[in-house]
Design an enzyme around this catalytic site. Structure first.
Site, PDB file in Angstrom:
ATOM      1  N   HIS A 102      -4.993   7.327   8.041  1.00  0.00           N
ATOM      2  CA  HIS A 102      -6.422   6.994   8.141  1.00  0.00           C
ATOM      3  C   HIS A 102      -7.199   7.998   8.994  1.00  0.00           C
ATOM      4  O   HIS A 102      -6.669   8.510   9.974  1.00  0.00           O
ATOM      5  CB  HIS A 102      -6.600   5.652   8.841  1.00  0.00           C
ATOM      6  CG  HIS A 102      -6.074   4.479   8.104  1.00  0.00           C
ATOM      7  ND1 HIS A 102      -6.855   3.731   7.266  1.00  0.00           N
ATOM      8  CD2 HIS A 102      -4.855   3.899   8.098  1.00  0.00           C
ATOM      9  CE1 HIS A 102      -6.130   2.730   6.782  1.00  0.00           C
ATOM     10  NE2 HIS A 102      -4.910   2.815   7.266  1.00  0.00           N
ATOM     11  N   ARG A 127       0.862  -1.181   0.000  1.00  0.00           N
ATOM     12  CA  ARG A 127       0.000   0.000   0.000  1.00  0.00           C
ATOM     13  C   ARG A 127       0.895   1.228   0.000  1.00  0.00           C
ATOM     14  O   ARG A 127       1.919   1.242   0.685  1.00  0.00           O
ATOM     15  CB  ARG A 127      -0.875   0.037   1.260  1.00  0.00           C
ATOM     16  CG  ARG A 127      -1.839  -1.151   1.389  1.00  0.00           C
ATOM     17  CD  ARG A 127      -3.135  -0.698   2.018  1.00  0.00           C
ATOM     18  NE  ARG A 127      -3.620   0.443   1.263  1.00  0.00           N
ATOM     19  CZ  ARG A 127      -4.221   1.502   1.775  1.00  0.00           C
ATOM     20  NH1 ARG A 127      -4.447   1.566   3.073  1.00  0.00           N
ATOM     21  NH2 ARG A 127      -4.618   2.489   1.025  1.00  0.00           N
TER      22      ARG A 127
HETATM   23  C1  DHB Z   1      -4.634  -3.228   4.816  1.00  0.00           C
HETATM   24  C2  DHB Z   1      -3.681  -2.488   5.497  1.00  0.00           C
HETATM   25  C3  DHB Z   1      -3.855  -1.147   5.671  1.00  0.00           C
HETATM   26  O1  DHB Z   1      -2.975  -0.351   6.300  1.00  0.00           O
HETATM   27  C4  DHB Z   1      -4.975  -0.554   5.185  1.00  0.00           C
HETATM   28  O2  DHB Z   1      -5.094   0.737   5.358  1.00  0.00           O
HETATM   29  C5  DHB Z   1      -5.906  -1.287   4.502  1.00  0.00           C
HETATM   30  C6  DHB Z   1      -5.731  -2.637   4.328  1.00  0.00           C
HETATM   31  C7  DHB Z   1      -4.464  -4.668   4.633  1.00  0.00           C
HETATM   32  O3  DHB Z   1      -3.453  -5.193   5.061  1.00  0.00           O
HETATM   33  O4  DHB Z   1      -5.357  -5.284   4.077  1.00  0.00           O
HETATM   34 FE    FE Z   2      -3.485   1.494   6.674  1.00  0.00          FE
END
Ligand code: DHB
Ligand code: FE
Length: 308
Positions: A222, A217
């Site tokens: 968030h 990612r």
């Molecule tokens: C996942 C990890 C994250 O930090 C996120 O924001 C969304 C999904 C994951 O590992 O699926």
């Molecule tokens: Fe995340």
């Protein structure tokens, strides 16, 4: 044929046959289960899935559940974004005002982070990484500031790991709640987070290797933003320039959520955050939708909603 010898079709009908009259059990669960089982029967039939493949899949699901990584798989297989696309479509059909784009919550939220008014630091103790201050306002559909909104913010550490899920970090590290002031303002100090990768060797990583997909990612922060009368906003913002900004394994990056960095911002006015040298500022206003009912404004993350 006797009552206990079935064709595939008869078996499926029996699986989906209720014990008693209609209205017993949970009709919605029944409907969805019947559909999923039928679809899986068809998959096994059409792709000629053999017993070893089937039991390998159930073993994987057991390990996935035991590892607590169900939320990683749903994001990586697109289900979280699917729900957002559907919510966006429902908003458009209903003619609702657009706010800040929603983006997936992800599986790594923890409720109950320390609460401050107007401003706080997410990082504790020694300065870490490149100093970041993010600031802005929470606005309503008319662009009016929302005082007393709760801004719940969380991000990964230098290794791309999230506190609580990473036993090495103190409780609530890089997680805070901020109540906006009378002008709807919030601000916080932290550092520019790196990207995130799914845990190596995990059931999730195993599937992604088999699919020849990466599990990265781009760097992100968030937010859950709640205020009385406003619809809960779940979103993330992204740092520009990340390799994976257009190739997020969780499909959570969106236009309108990529920050503009202002490196070299002078520290004047940021002393209360312990900033005393030029730093990277980002300014971002969040625009909320008006809640149509009480349910929409509940300040609950996704699993808290399910269990409420
Ligand atoms: C996942 C990890 C994250 O930090 C996120 O924001 C969304 C999904 C994951 O590992 O699926
Ligand atoms: Fe995340």
């Amino acid at each position: 044929m006797s009552a206990n010898e079935f064709t595939v079709q008869q078996l499926l009908e029996r699986v989906n046959t209720t014990r008693r009259a209609e209205g017993q059990g949970n009709e919605r669960v029944r409907q969805i289960t019947a559909r999923i089982v039928a679809d899986l029967f068809r998959t096994i039939d059409e792709l000629d899935v053999n017993a070893d493949e089937f039991w390998a899949a159930t073993d994987w699901l057991s390990r996935l559940g035991a590892s607590g990584q169900m939320g990683l798989i749903t994001a990586g297989l697109g289900f979280d974004r699917l729900l957002d696309i559907r919510a966006d479509e429902a908003d458009r059909r209903a003619g609702r005002a657009e706010g800040t784009p929603r983006a997936i919550e992800g599986p790594l939220y923890i409720a109950g982070a320390p609460l401050s008014r107007y401003e706080t630091r997410l990082d504790e103790g020694e300065p870490r990484g490149e100093v970041l201050v993010m600031e802005g306002r929470v606005l309503d559909e008319q662009g009016q500031p929302v005082a007393g909104a709760l801004v719940d913010v969380w991000h990964a550490n230098e290794q791309g790991r999230y506190s609580h899920f990473d036993p090495e970090q103190p409780p609530y590290a890089l997680r805070r709640r901020i109540e906006t002031d009378a002008q709807g303002r919030y601000r916080f100090r932290s550092f520019l987070p790196p990207g995130y990768a799914i845990p190596p060797g995990s059931p999730t990583a195993e599937l992604f290797e088999a699919l020849d997909r990466h599990g990265n990612r781009p760097a992100h922060i968030h937010f859950l933003i709640a205020a009385p009368g406003q619809r809960l906003l779940t979103t993330q913002v992204n740092l520009p320039g990340d390799t994976f900004i257009d190739d997020d394994f969780a499909f959570a990056t969106r236009d309108g959520l990529v920050l503009t960095l202002e490196p070299g911002t002078p520290p004047q006015g940021y002393e209360s955050l312990g900033v005393n040298a030029p730093f990277t500022r980002v300014r971002f206003d969040f625009k909320l939708q008006r809640a149509l009912d009480e349910d929409e404004s509940k300040p609950l993350a996704r699993m808290a909603r399910v269990k409420a």
